[in-house]
Structures are given as structure tokens and as C-alpha cells.
Design an enzyme around this catalytic site. Structure first.
Site, short mmCIF file in Angstrom:
data_model
loop_
_atom_site.label_atom_id
_atom_site.label_comp_id
_atom_site.label_asym_id
_atom_site.label_seq_id
_atom_site.Cartn_x
_atom_site.Cartn_y
_atom_site.Cartn_z
N ASN A 90 0.81 -1.21 0.00
CA ASN A 90 0.00 0.00 0.00
C ASN A 90 0.86 1.28 0.00
O ASN A 90 2.01 1.25 -0.42
CB ASN A 90 -1.06 -0.02 1.10
N ARG A 91 0.29 2.39 0.48
CA ARG A 91 0.87 3.71 0.17
C ARG A 91 1.73 4.31 1.27
O ARG A 91 1.48 4.08 2.46
CB ARG A 91 -0.27 4.69 -0.16
N HIS A 116 2.91 0.25 -3.23
CA HIS A 116 3.34 -1.14 -3.42
C HIS A 116 4.81 -1.29 -3.81
O HIS A 116 5.17 -2.06 -4.71
CB HIS A 116 2.48 -1.81 -4.48
N HIS A 190 -1.20 -10.01 -3.30
CA HIS A 190 -2.21 -9.19 -3.95
C HIS A 190 -3.13 -9.99 -4.88
O HIS A 190 -3.48 -9.54 -5.97
CB HIS A 190 -1.51 -8.07 -4.73
N SER A 191 -3.55 -11.18 -4.44
CA SER A 191 -4.47 -11.95 -5.29
C SER A 191 -5.84 -11.29 -5.35
O SER A 191 -6.33 -10.76 -4.37
CB SER A 191 -4.62 -13.37 -4.75
N TYR A 192 -6.41 -11.33 -6.55
CA TYR A 192 -7.80 -10.91 -6.77
C TYR A 192 -8.60 -12.20 -6.86
O TYR A 192 -8.35 -13.03 -7.75
CB TYR A 192 -7.95 -10.18 -8.10
N ASP A 262 -11.78 0.42 -0.71
CA ASP A 262 -10.33 0.41 -0.93
C ASP A 262 -9.69 1.00 0.33
O ASP A 262 -9.08 2.06 0.31
CB ASP A 262 -9.97 1.23 -2.18
N GLN A 299 -6.44 -4.90 3.93
CA GLN A 299 -6.93 -3.99 2.90
C GLN A 299 -7.97 -4.76 2.10
O GLN A 299 -7.67 -5.78 1.48
CB GLN A 299 -5.77 -3.57 1.96
N GLU A 327 -5.90 -8.12 1.42
CA GLU A 327 -4.45 -8.04 1.60
C GLU A 327 -4.14 -7.82 3.07
O GLU A 327 -4.42 -6.76 3.61
CB GLU A 327 -3.89 -6.88 0.78
C1 BGC Z 1 -4.81 -0.61 -3.43
C2 BGC Z 1 -5.57 0.06 -4.54
C3 BGC Z 1 -4.76 -0.10 -5.79
C4 BGC Z 1 -4.59 -1.55 -6.07
C5 BGC Z 1 -3.73 -1.77 -7.25
C6 BGC Z 1 -4.69 -2.04 -3.75
O1 BGC Z 1 -3.95 -2.69 -2.77
O2 BGC Z 1 -5.44 -0.41 -2.20
O3 BGC Z 1 -5.80 1.42 -4.27
O4 BGC Z 1 -5.37 0.52 -6.89
O5 BGC Z 1 -3.99 -2.17 -4.97
O6 BGC Z 1 -4.23 -2.72 -8.07
#
Ligand code: BGC
Length: 362
Positions: A90-91, A116, A190-192, A262, A299, A327
Site C-alpha cells: 500500500n501507500r 506497493h 495481492h491476489s484478486y 479500498d 486492505q 491483503e
Molecule cells: C490498493 C488500490 C490499488 C490496487 C492496485 C490495492 O492494494 O489499495 O488502491 O489501486 O492495490 O491494483
């Protein structure tokens, strides 16, 4: 295509070549299998999980994670599909933080902020990968050395991530890291997920549970404001399972800022450190995902930035909100927020984090 069978009794790990990097480096794919018939593909580029097959309530196996068919597609630009994230999940606000009086400048690769791990985070490097069969199951051990100063972070960081597929349909992920200078670390996966097996269809019908009484509101750049806000009475309340789509379009300032969900939820302490953090259930197929972790936050990202342009593995394209991420992590922007649990790692200490994704049906 080369195929190597790794020595093992019950759970053979297949090792094949997934593709080639522009410099000719071969990228391996490890297929972990268990006795139940489940399969997980992990590549050593980005430590990406490219496929995870899971049974529905009738026993039909389908892939439940978003991703691509070829390495080229990952190299062309991926929204971190299935990847390991580091050095910082994250940020970090304005791409800056201070440690022991020294200010470090990182890439601002997400508007004004750092996201990331930067331009070339752990999701975009080739890891060393070794397959092993252990008592727990089929394992792939990935290692990577991030040099001092890489992406602006201090300290040479030696990282090891171990994925293990157990016979109980669990994917156990252990993260370890050591440094030679004080630094900050926050690793995640970061799996979807899309448990319907229809990977390009929206996930709004999945019911999410989050073991959290509070979440972290964000500013316009998705940086936590520092407030811990009660979820009760808001669309952010997932203390009882609720479909993602139920309140995602509600008039709510925080939902507008995120373009949906998010945000980082503050996980309640369990009886033990390693506790159930979240679950997701898809009623029609019965598939249930449970997420266990020892991290303080999670997250929950509802795939808001997917926009129907990326090619899906099933031949379609990934529609808006066709996957969700859970996450496990320390809180975003922790290096700049003194009240958040520390993400500092000192020489002589071991960074250690564990997350387990478990699939079943109900
Ligand atoms: C973040 C999103 C970001 C994404 C990237 C997530 O972990 O919270 O804001 O756009 O990752 O695909």
C-alpha cells in the site's frame, strides 16, 4: 516446454517454464497439488499466483484467481494480479519517510504517493524458486535480495516467502526478511479472487465478513487520515457477512474517495495472534474463502480500478469489480504515522508474517 517432476510421495510439484524475460531469463512455474485435487500455480516472476483451482459444492474445480495466460501480459502491465508486494504494501504519503533523522525519498508512482514498493517492486522481480515437499504439503520457497537503496529504501533486505498448499485446501504463506540497516518492511499478497469461477464477471454477489470494529478513513490520495472510525452503522460494517454490492453505491464520502471499498480495516485481536481476519462466500457455487493472519490490518479492495480492458484467462475481459483483494498487512503509511504499529526492522531482527487462505464450501 520442459517439465521436471520433483521427488515426492503424494504431492508431486511440477516445474515448467512459464516464459522468458526480455533479457532471456527463464521464468518458472511451479504447480503445487494436494491429495484433494486442488492445484496452485506460482511463478517466480513477482511470486505471482497465476491460478488456483477449487471445487464448488458439487465438486467442480474452477480457477478462482484473476491473472493472465502469458508472461508477456504480466510484463505489459498488471494491476498486481496475484503478486507478492514489497518492500511496502500500500501507500506511503508523498513518497517520503524519515528514520533516525534521515529522510528517504521513494518513487511517487500513484499520484503524489508511493504505492506497493515503487516502480519495480517485488511484484516485478525474478525470485529464486525452489520446490519442496514437506510434511505440511507441497511448498515453493522464493527468495530475493533487495540491495541497499533499491527503490530508495535503506538496507540490504534478504526476503524469503514460502507458499505451502496443504491437504486441507489451505495456502499458507510465510514471509521472512532480515536487513543490514534499520529499514521499513510491510509485505503482502495481492491476489484478486472471484469465487464464482466466472473470472470476468463482477463479484458484487460475494458475501464478505471482516473481523474488525474499526477501519481507516482516507484522504483524496487514499492515505489514512490517522482516524480509526467505528464501522457500526456505516457501509463499512462487515461484522456480519454482507454482499459486496449491498451498500457499495451508498452515498458516503469514503466510498466516493475509494471508488468503492479500498480501505484498511483494523483487525480485532483474536484469542491468539493468528486469527480469522476475513471470509468471502459465493452462495451459488458454495465456495468459501477464509483468511487467517497475524497482521494488524487488512486492505479490502473491491477491484474498482478494473475497467474491462485487460484480457481475462477465460477469454473475456476483466470487468469493473470482477475481483476482490483481501491483503493482510500493517497499516498504510505507517512510516509517517507515529500512532500506528511500527513497521521498522532492525539488523539482527527477523521480520516474520503469516497469512493463510483456506478454501472450502458451505
Ligand atoms: C490498493 C488500490 C490499488 C490496487 C492496485 C490495492 O492494494 O489499495 O488502491 O489501486 O492495490 O491494483
Amino acid at each position: 516446454m520442459e517439465t521436471v517432476k520433483t521427488e515426492s510421495n503424494q504431492n508431486p510439484i511440477e516445474e515448467t517454464i512459464f516464459g522468458e524475460m526480455p533479457d532471456g531469463t527463464k521464468v518458472k512455474k511451479f504447480t503445487l497439488k494436494n491429495e484433494a485435487g486442488m492445484e496452485v500455480d506460482i511463478i517466480n516472476y513477482g511470486g505471482i499466483m497465476t491460478r488456483w483451482t477449487a471445487p464448488d459444492k458439487k465438486g467442480n474445480y474452477e480457477d478462482v484467481v484473476l491473472g493472465f495466460d502469458s508472461l508477456e501480459q504480466y510484463l505489459d502491465g498488471s494491476p498486481y494480479f496475484g503478486a507478492l508486494i514489497g518492500r511496502y504494501g500500500n501507500r506511503i504519503a508523498n513518497g517520503k519517510f524519515s528514520l533516525d533523522g534521515e529522510t528517504y525519498t521513494l518513487a511517487t508512482n500513484d499520484g503524489d504517493n508511493h504505492l506497493h514498493g515503487g516502480e519495480k517492486g517485488f511484484d516485478k522481480v525474478v525470485w529464486d524458486g525452489v520446490a519442496k515437499t514437506t510434511e505440511e504439503g507441497a511448498t515453493v520457497e522464493l527468495t530475493y535480495t533487495s540491495e541497499d537503496g533499491e527503490e530508495g529504501y535503506p538496507g540490504k533486505l534478504d526476503v524469503k516467502v514460502t507458499y505451502t498448499l496443504t491437504n486441507n485446501n489451505e495456502l499458507d504463506i510465510q514471509y521472512e526478511a532480515v536487513t543490514d540497516k534499520p529499514t521499513v518492511v510491510n509485505l503482502t499478497q495481492h491476489s484478486y479472487f472471484n469465487l464464482s469461477g466466472q473470472l470476468s464477471e463482477p463479484v458484487l454477489d460475494h458475501e464478505i465478513y471482516l473481523n474488525a470494529d474499526t477501519y481507516m478513513p482516507v484522504d483524496g490520495g487514499l492515505i489514512p487520515t490517522g482516524e480509526f472510525r467505528e464501522v457500526a452503522g456505516t457501509p463499512f460494517n462487515f461484522k456480519e457477512p454482507k454482499p459486496i454490492g449491498e451498500e457499495i453505491e451508498a452515498a458516503n464520502e469514503q466510498l466516493s474517495l475509494g471508488g468503492g471499498y479500498d480501505h484498511c480495516w483494523v483487525l480485532n485481536e483474536g484469542e491468539k495472534d493468528f486469527r480469522l481476519a476475513a471470509s468471502a462466500h459465493h452462495g451459488e457455487t458454495g465456495r468459501l474463502l477464509e483468511v487467517y493472519t497475524n497482521e494488524p490490518g487488512i486492505q479490502f479492495y473491491s477491484g474498482n480500478f478494473l475497467d474491462g480492458t485487460l484480457p481475462a484467462k477465460d477469454g473475456g475481459t476483466y470487468a469493473k469489480r470482477s475481483g476482490f483483494c483481501l491483503e493482510t498487512q500493517h497499516y498504510p503509511d505507517s512510516p509517517n504515522q507515529a500512532d500506528f504499529p511500527s513497521v521498522r526492522l532492525n539488523p539482527g531482527e527477523m521480520y516474520s508474517s503469516r497469512t493463510m487462505y483456506k478454501l472450502s464450501t458451505k
